[in-house]
Design an enzyme around this catalytic site. Structure first.
Site, short mmCIF file in Angstrom:
data_model
loop_
_atom_site.label_atom_id
_atom_site.label_comp_id
_atom_site.label_asym_id
_atom_site.label_seq_id
_atom_site.Cartn_x
_atom_site.Cartn_y
_atom_site.Cartn_z
N LYS A 22 -1.59 -2.13 8.91
CA LYS A 22 -2.83 -2.60 9.38
C LYS A 22 -3.27 -3.80 8.64
CE LYS A 22 -6.38 -0.50 7.07
NZ LYS A 22 -7.29 -1.62 6.52
N ASN A 23 -3.07 -4.01 7.28
CA ASN A 23 -3.64 -5.02 6.77
C ASN A 23 -2.81 -6.43 6.92
OD1 ASN A 23 -5.54 -3.63 6.02
ND2 ASN A 23 -4.91 -3.39 3.64
N ARG A 92 -14.83 -4.74 8.02
CA ARG A 92 -15.16 -5.84 6.86
C ARG A 92 -13.85 -6.74 7.20
NH1 ARG A 92 -17.95 -5.80 2.66
NH2 ARG A 92 -16.65 -7.41 2.04
N CYS A 116 -19.94 -1.65 0.80
CA CYS A 116 -18.90 -0.67 1.18
C CYS A 116 -18.60 0.34 -0.04
CB CYS A 116 -17.63 -1.55 1.27
SG CYS A 116 -16.13 -0.89 1.52
N ARG A 121 -18.01 -5.78 -2.63
CA ARG A 121 -17.01 -6.66 -2.00
C ARG A 121 -17.52 -8.18 -1.69
NH1 ARG A 121 -13.36 -2.98 1.91
NH2 ARG A 121 -11.92 -4.60 1.50
N PRO A 122 -17.92 -8.83 -2.38
CA PRO A 122 -18.48 -10.31 -2.33
C PRO A 122 -17.41 -11.13 -1.59
CG PRO A 122 -17.68 -10.06 -4.62
CD PRO A 122 -17.62 -8.62 -4.01
N ILE A 123 -18.01 -11.88 -1.14
CA ILE A 123 -17.02 -13.36 -0.50
C ILE A 123 -17.22 -14.64 -1.00
CG2 ILE A 123 -16.82 -12.13 1.86
CD1 ILE A 123 -18.91 -14.08 2.80
N ASP A 124 -17.48 -14.48 -2.22
CA ASP A 124 -17.82 -15.95 -3.12
C ASP A 124 -16.57 -16.70 -3.17
OD1 ASP A 124 -17.13 -13.46 -4.76
OD2 ASP A 124 -17.20 -15.10 -6.46
N LEU A 125 -15.31 -15.78 -3.16
CA LEU A 125 -14.19 -16.64 -3.29
C LEU A 125 -13.68 -17.54 -2.03
CD1 LEU A 125 -12.14 -14.19 -5.56
CD2 LEU A 125 -13.17 -16.24 -6.30
N ASP A 307 -4.74 0.64 -2.96
CA ASP A 307 -4.88 1.38 -1.80
C ASP A 307 -3.94 2.76 -1.74
OD1 ASP A 307 -6.65 -0.20 -0.42
OD2 ASP A 307 -5.09 -1.40 0.59
N ARG A 399 -8.70 4.79 11.51
CA ARG A 399 -8.71 3.20 11.16
C ARG A 399 -7.22 2.98 10.76
NH1 ARG A 399 -11.93 1.97 6.90
NH2 ARG A 399 -11.17 -0.05 7.23
N1 EPU Z 1 -13.63 -10.30 -4.76
C1 EPU Z 1 -14.38 -11.10 -5.11
N2 EPU Z 1 -14.75 -12.28 -4.36
C2 EPU Z 1 -14.48 -12.16 -3.24
C3 EPU Z 1 -13.28 -11.57 -2.62
C4 EPU Z 1 -13.16 -10.52 -3.43
O1 EPU Z 1 -14.80 -11.14 -6.28
O2 EPU Z 1 -14.69 -13.34 -2.45
C5 EPU Z 1 -12.99 -9.00 -5.42
C6 EPU Z 1 -13.23 -7.66 -5.02
O3 EPU Z 1 -14.74 -7.43 -5.19
C7 EPU Z 1 -12.33 -6.81 -5.39
C8 EPU Z 1 -10.87 -7.91 -5.34
O4 EPU Z 1 -11.53 -9.34 -5.62
O5 EPU Z 1 -12.61 -6.50 -6.78
C9 EPU Z 1 -10.05 -7.80 -4.46
O6 EPU Z 1 -10.53 -8.11 -3.05
P1 EPU Z 1 -9.99 -8.74 -1.91
O7 EPU Z 1 -10.59 -9.57 -1.59
O8 EPU Z 1 -8.54 -8.74 -2.38
O9 EPU Z 1 -10.04 -7.62 -0.89
P2 EPU Z 1 -9.88 -7.48 0.77
O10 EPU Z 1 -9.32 -8.80 1.05
O11 EPU Z 1 -11.23 -7.52 1.15
C10 EPU Z 1 -7.87 -6.27 1.18
C11 EPU Z 1 -7.56 -5.10 1.94
C12 EPU Z 1 -8.16 -3.76 1.21
C13 EPU Z 1 -7.51 -3.83 -0.19
C14 EPU Z 1 -7.53 -4.79 -0.87
C15 EPU Z 1 -7.00 -5.02 -2.39
C16 EPU Z 1 -7.45 -5.85 4.13
C17 EPU Z 1 -7.95 -5.84 5.56
N3 EPU Z 1 -8.03 -5.23 3.43
O12 EPU Z 1 -9.32 -6.32 0.99
O13 EPU Z 1 -7.52 -2.74 2.20
O14 EPU Z 1 -7.82 -2.65 -0.80
O15 EPU Z 1 -7.45 -6.22 -0.12
O16 EPU Z 1 -5.70 -4.86 -2.17
O17 EPU Z 1 -6.32 -6.61 4.28
C18 EPU Z 1 -7.42 -0.41 3.11
O18 EPU Z 1 -6.63 -0.67 3.48
O19 EPU Z 1 -8.02 0.74 2.84
C19 EPU Z 1 -8.27 -1.45 2.24
C20 EPU Z 1 -9.52 -1.50 1.72
#
Ligand code: EPU
Length: 436
Positions: A22-23, A92, A116, A121-125, A307, A399
């Site tokens: 899925k991811n 998301r 969530c 789950r911020p998007i600052d990065l 996960d 999902r």
């Molecule tokens: N983070 C930040 N800033 C950002 C983005 C992330 O501080 O701009 C932090 C998050 O808060 C978290 C960490 O960085 O503490 C990792 O987050 P990441 O961005 O890697 O997560 P994601 O890309 O939103 C994906 C998977 C998730 C999985 C995470 C971690 C997808 C669609 N989702 O999420 O999958 O838990 O990586 O491996 O790829 C799931 O499948 O159940 C699921 C939640």
């Protein structure tokens, strides 16, 4: 709403074939927007999240066609730059559209993903990467608005407090492949799903070095072409079935996987005494012996995946001795714990760790799923428990787990999908009590 009724205590036996990831699939759908030619994706899991993504791509103007249950064709000849809130809010992962829209159209408007249950789950990065390439980004009325007409390659560090970001890295890569000049991404996520994305982009004509590492070098090209790409196997689905074998004391062959994606997870189980044989694309588990307590710390790849944390908590609940599970990616991702307690588990949460004193048996109970992986953990606990477990809100499972109850059923599990109205009266009244 639908529910699962699980009759527990049956060891799982047989073979299970793992679906596509899925991811991986979700960002690959988004990446198909980077060209105006046709992309064909194969081994796509048949899941509600994939259907949402296909719907959003259609709303953006792409021709999206389902070839069969696991293959899709995407031809985005002409697309618009803004995604509808009504669809985006359901998933998301739609944040992955930001990169391709910016790269292809020079601008994008995506509703900011909300909170969530698994944590902040911020998007600052993601925004740091965009600004690092010279884009203007503003947040207005809950919408991330990007103007990227004048961007060029740069060196950007995109790691964060909790390690690398998976979808943030995916977005940065998808912008860089069509941005003039050299982009160097330091602190990139190196999850297998990111490597899969890079491989697909390479077959579309992108120029990427360092695939599978934390340092990616991307030389922008002016145009990408369509391609045919097969999605990698779902390592989290594979891990969930391996835990299902361990928790029920069964014997299972989990096939169609890439064991190199499961290194830290398999290492943990091996050091805890689980016996298995590893083949090129399958794992054969035999669990005649009880395993030892588990000590787990979740980390970005190649560390233990967050996960699989909830599912491993379910296993630790019936593993004699004291297990400690520490969550470093989403420090408060413990929504499954109160539900496991309802089934008789002994767990306390201290900071970002779950301290679990294994019990001999869990007891079936009505439980409520809160997110995808928490739901999987409750199903696993139900398979091991004495008596009946009723898992509510199983739309979370749809999902991320293709055909879950049928795959489990073929392994001997007794799992039925029922309408919520079939919940016994005693549970209904408990439910209204809990909701009040
Ligand atoms: N983070 C930040 N800033 C950002 C983005 C992330 O501080 O701009 C932090 C998050 O808060 C978290 C960490 O960085 O503490 C990792 O987050 P990441 O961005 O890697 O997560 P994601 O890309 O939103 C994906 C998977 C998730 C999985 C995470 C971690 C997808 C669609 N989702 O999420 O999958 O838990 O990586 O491996 O790829 C799931 O499948 O159940 C699921 C939640």
């Amino acid at each position: 709403m639908e529910i699962f009724r699980i009759q527990g205590s049956t060891p799982l036996e047989g073979r299970v074939k793992i679906s596509g990831s899925k991811n991986s699939a979700l960002p690959l759908f988004a990446a198909a927007l980077l060209t105006d030619e046709e992309t064909i994706l194969e081994n796509v899991p048949n899941l509600s999240d994939v259907n949402f993504m296909a719907e959003i791509l259609s709303e953006l103007g792409a021709e999206v066609r389902r070839i069969n249950s696991n293959s899709w064709s995407i031809r985005p000849v002409s697309i618009i730059h803004y995604a509808p809130y009504e669809l985006v809010r359901k998933m998301r992962a739609s944040i992955c559209l930001l990169g391709p829209l910016v790269a292809r159209l020079g601008r994008a408007e995506i509703p900011m993903p909300g909170g969530c249950v698994i944590g902040n789950r911020p998007i600052d990065l993601h925004i740091r990467a965009l600004r690092g390439l010279g884009a203007d980004v503003e947040l207005s009325e809950g919408i991330v608005k990007v103007d990227a007409k004048q961007i060029s390659g740069n060196s950007i560090f995109i790691g964060g407090r909790n390690g690398s970001t998976v979808t943030g890295t995916a977005n940065a890569i998808m912008i860089a492949v069509l941005t003039p000049g050299l982009t160097v991404l330091e602190g990139s996520a190196c999850e297998p799903e990111i490597a899969d994305l890079c491989r697909m982009l390479k077959s579309m004509g992108a120029n990427i070095e360092g695939i599978g590492s934390h340092l990616l070098k991307i030389e922008g090209v002016t145009k990408l072409k369509g391609c045919r790409h097969k999605v990698i196997p779902d390592r989290i689905e594979a891990g969930t079935y391996i835990i299902a074998a361990a928790i029920t004391g069964g014997e299972l062959i989990v096939e169609g996987i890439d064991p190199s994606h499961l290194g830290s997870f398999l290492d943990l189980l091996r050091t805890s005494g689980l016996r298995y044989k590893q083949h090129k694309d399958s794992i054969e588990i035999s669990t005649s012996q009880r395993i030892n307590p588990l000590e787990v710390v979740t980390l970005p790849f190649p560390g233990f995946p967050t996960d699989l944390q909830a599912q491993i908590c379910a296993l630790a609940s019936i593993t004699p001795g004291l297990s400690i599970i520490t969550e470093r990616v989403y420090p408060s991702r413990f929504m499954h714990i109160p539900e496991l307690l309802r089934m008789g588990a002994h767990i306390s949460i201290e900071g970002s760790s779950a301290i679990i004193r294994g019990t001999d048996k869990l007891k079936g109970a009505p439980v409520m799923a809160s997110d995808l992986r928490a739901s999987a953990a409750l199903v696993l606990a139900g398979l091991a428990a004495e008596g009946e477990t009723w898992v509510q809100r199983i739309y979370h499972l749809d999902r991320g787990y293709e055909n879950f109850e049928n795959k489990l059923g073929e392994l001997g599990a007794i799992v039925e999908r029922l309408d919520e109205s079939e919940l016994p009266k005693s549970i209904y009244s408990l439910k209204s009590h809990l909701n009040s």
